[in-house]
Motif scaffolding. Structure first.
Motif, PDB file in Angstrom:
ATOM      1  N   ALA A 246       0.819  -1.220   0.000  1.00  0.00           N
ATOM      2  CA  ALA A 246       0.000   0.000   0.000  1.00  0.00           C
ATOM      3  C   ALA A 246       0.851   1.268   0.000  1.00  0.00           C
ATOM      4  O   ALA A 246       0.613   2.175  -0.802  1.00  0.00           O
ATOM      5  CB  ALA A 246      -0.929   0.000   1.209  1.00  0.00           C
ATOM      6  N   LEU A 247       1.842   1.338   0.891  1.00  0.00           N
ATOM      7  CA  LEU A 247       2.572   2.602   1.089  1.00  0.00           C
ATOM      8  C   LEU A 247       3.773   2.779   0.163  1.00  0.00           C
ATOM      9  O   LEU A 247       4.174   3.905  -0.121  1.00  0.00           O
ATOM     10  CB  LEU A 247       3.038   2.713   2.544  1.00  0.00           C
ATOM     11  N   VAL A 248       4.344   1.671  -0.316  1.00  0.00           N
ATOM     12  CA  VAL A 248       5.517   1.766  -1.194  1.00  0.00           C
ATOM     13  C   VAL A 248       5.135   1.472  -2.636  1.00  0.00           C
ATOM     14  O   VAL A 248       5.401   2.266  -3.535  1.00  0.00           O
ATOM     15  CB  VAL A 248       6.653   0.821  -0.728  1.00  0.00           C
ATOM     16  N   ALA A 249       4.482   0.305  -2.876  1.00  0.00           N
ATOM     17  CA  ALA A 249       4.058  -0.046  -4.242  1.00  0.00           C
ATOM     18  C   ALA A 249       2.795   0.696  -4.657  1.00  0.00           C
ATOM     19  O   ALA A 249       2.423   0.685  -5.829  1.00  0.00           O
ATOM     20  CB  ALA A 249       3.841  -1.549  -4.342  1.00  0.00           C
ATOM     21  N   LYS A 250       2.084   1.315  -3.694  1.00  0.00           N
ATOM     22  CA  LYS A 250       0.865   2.118  -3.944  1.00  0.00           C
ATOM     23  C   LYS A 250      -0.259   1.293  -4.565  1.00  0.00           C
ATOM     24  O   LYS A 250      -1.033   1.790  -5.377  1.00  0.00           O
ATOM     25  CB  LYS A 250       1.168   3.315  -4.872  1.00  0.00           C
ATOM     26  N   PHE A 444      11.282   3.663  11.360  1.00  0.00           N
ATOM     27  CA  PHE A 444      11.607   4.285  10.082  1.00  0.00           C
ATOM     28  C   PHE A 444      10.469   4.100   9.075  1.00  0.00           C
ATOM     29  O   PHE A 444       9.660   3.172   9.217  1.00  0.00           O
ATOM     30  CB  PHE A 444      12.905   3.688   9.520  1.00  0.00           C
ATOM     31  N   PRO A 445      10.365   4.953   8.045  1.00  0.00           N
ATOM     32  CA  PRO A 445       9.282   4.831   7.047  1.00  0.00           C
ATOM     33  C   PRO A 445       9.356   3.507   6.295  1.00  0.00           C
ATOM     34  O   PRO A 445      10.429   2.916   6.160  1.00  0.00           O
ATOM     35  CB  PRO A 445       9.563   6.007   6.089  1.00  0.00           C
ATOM     36  N   ALA A 446       8.207   3.047   5.779  1.00  0.00           N
ATOM     37  CA  ALA A 446       8.107   1.727   5.134  1.00  0.00           C
ATOM     38  C   ALA A 446       9.093   1.566   3.990  1.00  0.00           C
ATOM     39  O   ALA A 446       9.709   0.516   3.836  1.00  0.00           O
ATOM     40  CB  ALA A 446       6.679   1.501   4.640  1.00  0.00           C
ATOM     41  N   GLY A 519       3.343   0.537  21.877  1.00  0.00           N
ATOM     42  CA  GLY A 519       1.939   0.897  21.760  1.00  0.00           C
ATOM     43  C   GLY A 519       1.590   1.851  20.631  1.00  0.00           C
ATOM     44  O   GLY A 519       0.437   2.241  20.485  1.00  0.00           O
ATOM     45  N   LYS A 520       2.586   2.229  19.807  1.00  0.00           N
ATOM     46  CA  LYS A 520       2.328   3.152  18.690  1.00  0.00           C
ATOM     47  C   LYS A 520       2.344   2.384  17.377  1.00  0.00           C
ATOM     48  O   LYS A 520       3.081   1.413  17.226  1.00  0.00           O
ATOM     49  CB  LYS A 520       3.390   4.250  18.665  1.00  0.00           C
ATOM     50  N   SER A 521       1.543   2.840  16.419  1.00  0.00           N
ATOM     51  CA  SER A 521       1.548   2.199  15.105  1.00  0.00           C
ATOM     52  C   SER A 521       2.825   2.588  14.365  1.00  0.00           C
ATOM     53  O   SER A 521       3.471   3.593  14.689  1.00  0.00           O
ATOM     54  CB  SER A 521       0.326   2.615  14.287  1.00  0.00           C
ATOM     55  N   LEU A 522       3.181   1.800  13.355  1.00  0.00           N
ATOM     56  CA  LEU A 522       4.388   2.095  12.569  1.00  0.00           C
ATOM     57  C   LEU A 522       4.247   3.442  11.856  1.00  0.00           C
ATOM     58  O   LEU A 522       5.224   4.198  11.730  1.00  0.00           O
ATOM     59  CB  LEU A 522       4.628   0.978  11.539  1.00  0.00           C
TER      60      LEU A 522
END
Length: 543
Positions: A246-250, A444-446, A519-522
């Protein structure tokens, strides 16, 4: 974090999912690389002793043959060099091609090279060592790739409530690898001892190493391929992680389809949200430079994640210096407990049996429990507190070993030395050895996650090389008459332990650069999926 209405449903579903069977399946599939890694690292110390007896026997020598220092360093060090290279290469490739596409490659490389490690092109010592070093380099290369890929895949599959425990459980598979290596070495050596009775070295130097010994080390190394081979099919069946898709290959439709099957629920694709997020990130990047399409070498990455990458690399580097220096003191521990008599009083296979038994028991009481303490408590205590506590106690116990070192050398005090030593490595595993693996997969970002984890892990492996080899020379006695054959005088064990104490203290200080991700999302940690602020909220979360 972006409001629920803006967050992709597929990511929200993963973050809030209850612990399910697929989580445990993912732990086993992802953990098999670490199982193989630990199995190989454990067994190589047994193998090198046996190889010394088989290929470097000197007629008339008072002690059994042993590998020359340069050969021993090559056999042990070449796998570290391969691992470091693999961490960087496959870490980068995992972000470029996707986790799934690269994941099968690393496992197949491990399987083939584990088998290859037991082969020899020729019977001469040089050809045997060259073959072993060649395959061990590429085995290390495959194992290195497993570090960033397994951590990233597990972090992207897990829910945010128990993510730390799941990633730590993947790493804790090393504990099972150590035990499996020890138990299998005990079984093989016991079977060969029963079938091929041999005298001790001091009774018959040549007869103490029966020809069949050459099969023992090959069998032990080659069997390491089996667990990895058994999970190869399941790695190919794993879908790509939704966060990469979703976030890299869109590709929102594919991400929703894949996770609908995994989670067994209907998930809306929401391609319009992917388009909006992409457009917002591009506008932010072009407008004020705060968007989420920045690269690894950009000023935006440096500002938002530079200190975090410095924190993850330095803490892993410093931890591994201390962790891999442990082989310096094992001979003291084994002789203290009385498990390992002098080499000349044993046959070659008997030596394998005794060392395997001793190492397995030490792993059982100190190494393995530490891993599982981390798994049990990481999502309650948090990564930061566990890492800080681990470095603190490692520092205390290392100085406790070093300052009164002369006291510990007396025979009646050696059990105390063993206890202190075991506690040092209990708190390494219930501490930074686990958390340095977990945190880089979360903050770090995906599209840079696998790369940054690979860089952090490679820094750790550089520390392992310093710990395993730098201190091997450094810890040599200052008295020339007591230096091991082939080495120069060093600063001695006591001073080496003091240096290691300060190394652990530095690790404690650099821990303050690493943010808490409990407890935090990526996406909350990295700023992705944060449409309106373009990452400002993530900067707050990371501070």
């Amino acid at each position: 974090m972006a409001p629920t209405g803006q967050k992709l449903q597929v990511l929200d579903a993963l973050d809030t999912a209850k612990t399910q069977w697929y989580h445990f399946t993912a732990i086993i599939i992802a953990g098999m690389g670490f199982f193989t890694d630990a199995y190989d690292l454990f067994c190589i110390s047994l193998v090198t002793k046996l190889l010394g007896r088989i290929y470097y026997h000197v007629d008339g020598a008072p002690k059994p043959g042993s590998l020359p220092p340069n050969v021993s360093a090559a056999v042990n060090g070449v796998a570290f060099c391969g691992t470091l290279s693999g961490q960087l290469f496959f870490g980068w490739l995992g972000d470029k091609l996707g986790r799934k596409k690269v994941y099968g490659m690393t496992l197949m490389l491990m399987v083939l090279c584990s088998v290859g490690s037991g082969l020899s092109f020729g019977q001469h010592p040089k050809s045997v060592m060259a073959t072993l070093c060649f395959f061990r380099f590429w085995l290390g290369f495959g194992i290195g790739g497993d570090y960033p890929l397994s951590a990233t895949i597990m972090s992207e599959y897990a829910n945010k409530k128990t993510r730390g425990a799941f990633i730590a459980a993947v790493f804790a598979m090393q504990g099972f690898g150590i035990l499996a290596g020890g138990i299998f070495a005990i079984i093989v050596s016991a079977a060969f001892m029963a079938r091929f009775d041999a005298p001790t070295y001091e009774v018959d130097p040549v007869g103490s190493t029966v020809p069949e010994c050459d099969y023992v080390w090959r069998i032990i190394l080659m069997v390491g391929a089996m667990p990895a081979a058994l999970t190869y099919y399941w790695r190919l069946k794993m879908p790509e992680t939704a966060r990469y898709t979703a976030l890299v290959a869109k590709n929102a439709k594919q991400a929703a389809s894949d996770m609908s099957k995994v989670l067994q629920m209907e998930i809306e694709a929401e391609p319009h949200k992917i388009d909006r997020i992409t457009a917002t990130h591009e506008n932010n990047e072009g407008g004020n430079g705060s968007g989420s399409s920045f690269g690894l070498f950009s000023s935006v990455f440096l500002r938002r994640h530079g200190l975090h990458l410095l924190g993850t690399t330095t803490t892993w580097f410093l931890l591994d210096i201390a962790f891999y220096s442990q082989n310096l003191f094992q001979k003291d521990i084994f002789s203290a407990i009385g498990w390992i008599p002098a080499a000349k009083t044993m046959s070659a296979i008997q030596e394998v049996f005794r060392i395997a038994r001793a190492q397995t028991l030490i792993a059982l009481v100190s190494t393995v429990p530490g891993y599982w303490f981390t798994v049990a408590l990481i999502d309650r205590m948090g990564r930061f507190r566990i890492q800080l506590m681990g470095f603190f106690f490692m520092t205390v116990f290392m100085f406790g070993l070093a300052i009164p070192y002369d006291h510990w050398t007396h025979k009646e005090n050696r059990i105390g030395f063993v206890v202190m030593y075991s506690l040092t490595f209990f708190f390494a595993n219930f501490g930074p050895n686990a958390t340095t693996f977990v945190v880089p997969a979360e903050i770090f970002p995906a599209r840079l996650r696998s790369t940054c984890h690979g860089i952090s892990a490679a820094s750790g492996k550089l520390g392992a090389i310093v710990g395993a080899f730098g201190f091997l020379y450094l810890a040599q006695s200052q008295d020339k008459t007591k230096v091991d054959a082939g080495y120069s005088p060093g600063i001695g064990v006591k001073n080496s332990l003091i240096v290691l104490g300060f190394v652990n203290l530095l690790g404690l200080l650099f821990t303050f650069l690493v943010p808490e991700s409990k407890g935090k999302s990526l996406e909350e940690m990295s700023g992705e999926n944060d449409e309106e602020s373009g990452g400002a909220k993530a900067e707050e979360a990371l501070q």
